[in-house]
Design a protein around this motif. Structure first.
Motif, PDB file in Angstrom:
ATOM      1  N   GLU A   5       0.825  -1.205   0.000  1.00 27.52           N
ATOM      2  CA  GLU A   5       0.000   0.000   0.000  1.00 27.52           C
ATOM      3  C   GLU A   5       0.864   1.263   0.000  1.00 27.52           C
ATOM      4  O   GLU A   5       0.541   2.248  -0.673  1.00 27.52           O
ATOM      5  CB  GLU A   5      -0.941   0.003   1.203  1.00 27.52           C
ATOM      6  N   ILE A   6       1.939   1.217   0.748  1.00 31.08           N
ATOM      7  CA  ILE A   6       2.842   2.374   0.799  1.00 31.08           C
ATOM      8  C   ILE A   6       3.470   2.596  -0.575  1.00 31.08           C
ATOM      9  O   ILE A   6       3.536   3.733  -1.067  1.00 31.08           O
ATOM     10  CB  ILE A   6       3.917   2.182   1.885  1.00 31.08           C
ATOM     11  N   LYS A   7       3.925   1.510  -1.212  1.00 30.48           N
ATOM     12  CA  LYS A   7       4.527   1.640  -2.540  1.00 30.48           C
ATOM     13  C   LYS A   7       3.530   2.213  -3.538  1.00 30.48           C
ATOM     14  O   LYS A   7       3.882   3.072  -4.356  1.00 30.48           O
ATOM     15  CB  LYS A   7       5.038   0.287  -3.020  1.00 30.48           C
ATOM     16  N   THR A   8       2.296   1.768  -3.464  1.00 31.81           N
ATOM     17  CA  THR A   8       1.256   2.292  -4.358  1.00 31.81           C
ATOM     18  C   THR A   8       1.035   3.774  -4.091  1.00 31.81           C
ATOM     19  O   THR A   8       0.912   4.574  -5.026  1.00 31.81           O
ATOM     20  CB  THR A   8      -0.053   1.499  -4.174  1.00 31.81           C
ATOM     21  N   ALA A   9       0.991   4.159  -2.823  1.00 31.10           N
ATOM     22  CA  ALA A   9       0.806   5.560  -2.469  1.00 31.10           C
ATOM     23  C   ALA A   9       1.985   6.401  -2.961  1.00 31.10           C
ATOM     24  O   ALA A   9       1.794   7.515  -3.468  1.00 31.10           O
ATOM     25  CB  ALA A   9       0.634   5.713  -0.957  1.00 31.10           C
ATOM     26  N   VAL A  10       3.202   5.871  -2.844  1.00 24.85           N
ATOM     27  CA  VAL A  10       4.389   6.593  -3.296  1.00 24.85           C
ATOM     28  C   VAL A  10       4.326   6.822  -4.798  1.00 24.85           C
ATOM     29  O   VAL A  10       4.697   7.891  -5.296  1.00 24.85           O
ATOM     30  CB  VAL A  10       5.679   5.837  -2.892  1.00 24.85           C
ATOM     31  N   ASP A  11       3.845   5.839  -5.536  1.00 23.26           N
ATOM     32  CA  ASP A  11       3.709   5.990  -6.985  1.00 23.26           C
ATOM     33  C   ASP A  11       2.794   7.158  -7.357  1.00 23.26           C
ATOM     34  O   ASP A  11       2.930   7.732  -8.435  1.00 23.26           O
ATOM     35  CB  ASP A  11       3.169   4.704  -7.622  1.00 23.26           C
ATOM     36  N   GLY A  12       1.895   7.523  -6.472  1.00 22.67           N
ATOM     37  CA  GLY A  12       0.959   8.611  -6.743  1.00 22.67           C
ATOM     38  C   GLY A  12       1.441   9.979  -6.305  1.00 22.67           C
ATOM     39  O   GLY A  12       0.732  10.974  -6.492  1.00 22.67           O
ATOM     40  N   LEU A  13       2.624  10.062  -5.737  1.00 22.18           N
ATOM     41  CA  LEU A  13       3.134  11.352  -5.259  1.00 22.18           C
ATOM     42  C   LEU A  13       3.611  12.222  -6.413  1.00 22.18           C
ATOM     43  O   LEU A  13       4.109  11.732  -7.426  1.00 22.18           O
ATOM     44  CB  LEU A  13       4.299  11.130  -4.294  1.00 22.18           C
ATOM     45  N   SER A  14       3.491  13.509  -6.205  1.00 22.62           N
ATOM     46  CA  SER A  14       4.051  14.460  -7.168  1.00 22.62           C
ATOM     47  C   SER A  14       5.578  14.469  -7.001  1.00 22.62           C
ATOM     48  O   SER A  14       6.090  13.993  -5.976  1.00 22.62           O
ATOM     49  CB  SER A  14       3.508  15.867  -6.888  1.00 22.62           C
ATOM     50  N   PRO A  15       6.308  14.989  -7.976  1.00 19.44           N
ATOM     51  CA  PRO A  15       7.769  15.071  -7.828  1.00 19.44           C
ATOM     52  C   PRO A  15       8.197  15.818  -6.569  1.00 19.44           C
ATOM     53  O   PRO A  15       9.151  15.406  -5.899  1.00 19.44           O
ATOM     54  CB  PRO A  15       8.216  15.808  -9.100  1.00 19.44           C
ATOM     55  N   THR A  16       7.483  16.871  -6.227  1.00 19.75           N
ATOM     56  CA  THR A  16       7.818  17.627  -5.008  1.00 19.75           C
ATOM     57  C   THR A  16       7.579  16.782  -3.762  1.00 19.75           C
ATOM     58  O   THR A  16       8.414  16.764  -2.844  1.00 19.75           O
ATOM     59  CB  THR A  16       6.977  18.919  -4.934  1.00 19.75           C
ATOM     60  N   GLU A  17       6.460  16.093  -3.716  1.00 20.43           N
ATOM     61  CA  GLU A  17       6.158  15.233  -2.564  1.00 20.43           C
ATOM     62  C   GLU A  17       7.158  14.081  -2.471  1.00 20.43           C
ATOM     63  O   GLU A  17       7.585  13.709  -1.373  1.00 20.43           O
ATOM     64  CB  GLU A  17       4.738  14.680  -2.677  1.00 20.43           C
ATOM     65  N   LEU A  18       7.532  13.523  -3.614  1.00 17.68           N
ATOM     66  CA  LEU A  18       8.505  12.430  -3.626  1.00 17.68           C
ATOM     67  C   LEU A  18       9.855  12.903  -3.096  1.00 17.68           C
ATOM     68  O   LEU A  18      10.503  12.210  -2.303  1.00 17.68           O
ATOM     69  CB  LEU A  18       8.647  11.866  -5.034  1.00 17.68           C
ATOM     70  N   ALA A  19      10.271  14.100  -3.481  1.00 23.98           N
ATOM     71  CA  ALA A  19      11.525  14.664  -2.980  1.00 23.98           C
ATOM     72  C   ALA A  19      11.452  14.888  -1.474  1.00 23.98           C
ATOM     73  O   ALA A  19      12.419  14.620  -0.745  1.00 23.98           O
ATOM     74  CB  ALA A  19      11.837  15.973  -3.702  1.00 23.98           C
ATOM     75  N   GLU A  20      10.302  15.360  -1.000  1.00 19.03           N
ATOM     76  CA  GLU A  20      10.122  15.574   0.441  1.00 19.03           C
ATOM     77  C   GLU A  20      10.179  14.248   1.195  1.00 19.03           C
ATOM     78  O   GLU A  20      10.795  14.153   2.264  1.00 19.03           O
ATOM     79  CB  GLU A  20       8.791  16.274   0.699  1.00 19.03           C
ATOM     80  N   LEU A  21       9.547  13.217   0.637  1.00 21.33           N
ATOM     81  CA  LEU A  21       9.583  11.894   1.264  1.00 21.33           C
ATOM     82  C   LEU A  21      11.012  11.347   1.297  1.00 21.33           C
ATOM     83  O   LEU A  21      11.460  10.812   2.316  1.00 21.33           O
ATOM     84  CB  LEU A  21       8.662  10.928   0.520  1.00 21.33           C
ATOM     85  N   ALA A  22      11.726  11.501   0.191  1.00 21.47           N
ATOM     86  CA  ALA A  22      13.113  11.024   0.132  1.00 21.47           C
ATOM     87  C   ALA A  22      13.972  11.730   1.180  1.00 21.47           C
ATOM     88  O   ALA A  22      14.786  11.095   1.864  1.00 21.47           O
ATOM     89  CB  ALA A  22      13.681  11.238  -1.259  1.00 21.47           C
ATOM     90  N   SER A  23      13.774  13.025   1.342  1.00 21.49           N
ATOM     91  CA  SER A  23      14.505  13.791   2.345  1.00 21.49           C
ATOM     92  C   SER A  23      14.179  13.291   3.756  1.00 21.49           C
ATOM     93  O   SER A  23      15.064  13.138   4.595  1.00 21.49           O
ATOM     94  CB  SER A  23      14.159  15.269   2.211  1.00 21.49           C
ATOM     95  N   ILE A  25      13.154  10.300   4.622  1.00 20.68           N
ATOM     96  CA  ILE A  25      13.750   8.974   4.833  1.00 20.68           C
ATOM     97  C   ILE A  25      15.250   9.090   5.075  1.00 20.68           C
ATOM     98  O   ILE A  25      15.800   8.431   5.975  1.00 20.68           O
ATOM     99  CB  ILE A  25      13.423   8.050   3.647  1.00 20.68           C
ATOM    100  N   ARG A  26      15.935   9.938   4.302  1.00 22.41           N
ATOM    101  CA  ARG A  26      17.375  10.131   4.520  1.00 22.41           C
ATOM    102  C   ARG A  26      17.656  10.661   5.918  1.00 22.41           C
ATOM    103  O   ARG A  26      18.598  10.235   6.584  1.00 22.41           O
ATOM    104  CB  ARG A  26      17.950  11.084   3.473  1.00 22.41           C
ATOM    105  N   GLU A  27      16.825  11.592   6.385  1.00 20.69           N
ATOM    106  CA  GLU A  27      17.013  12.150   7.722  1.00 20.69           C
ATOM    107  C   GLU A  27      16.844  11.064   8.786  1.00 20.69           C
ATOM    108  O   GLU A  27      17.628  10.976   9.726  1.00 20.69           O
ATOM    109  CB  GLU A  27      16.026  13.284   7.968  1.00 20.69           C
ATOM    110  N   ARG A  28      15.829  10.231   8.635  1.00 18.96           N
ATOM    111  CA  ARG A  28      15.608   9.129   9.590  1.00 18.96           C
ATOM    112  C   ARG A  28      16.774   8.159   9.587  1.00 18.96           C
ATOM    113  O   ARG A  28      17.202   7.685  10.633  1.00 18.96           O
ATOM    114  CB  ARG A  28      14.318   8.394   9.267  1.00 18.96           C
ATOM    115  N   GLU A  29      17.283   7.842   8.393  1.00 20.40           N
ATOM    116  CA  GLU A  29      18.431   6.942   8.307  1.00 20.40           C
ATOM    117  C   GLU A  29      19.649   7.560   8.974  1.00 20.40           C
ATOM    118  O   GLU A  29      20.419   6.872   9.645  1.00 20.40           O
ATOM    119  CB  GLU A  29      18.743   6.619   6.843  1.00 20.40           C
TER     120      GLU A  29
END
Length: 67
Positions: A5-23, A25-29
């Motif tokens: 479900e998360i992967k499906t939701a990620v596929d629906g993100l805009s480029p800006t939202e995807l960049a925010e999500l990536a940021s 995740i990197r911060e959490r790591e």
């Protein structure tokens, strides 16, 4: 929520939202990595012996500056 479900939701993100999500995740790591390093070099950590060896080498003048 499942990973699928998360992967499906990620596929629906805009480029800006995807960049925010990536940021996010990197911060959490990064935080998790910092915690692990702190634990490894703590007084009873698994790498404490290595730290003590390096400190002893520094005190004895056995280390050289990198060029």
């Amino acid at each position: 929520m499942s990973l699928t479900e998360i992967k499906t939701a990620v596929d629906g993100l805009s480029p800006t939202e995807l960049a925010e999500l990536a940021s996010f995740i990197r911060e959490r790591e990064g935080v998790a990595w910092d915690r692990q390093i702190d634990a490894d070099f703590s007084e009873n950590g698994r790498l404490r012996g290595v730290l003590e060896e390096v400190r002893a080498d520094i005190r004895a003048g056995r280390l050289e500056e990198l060029p």
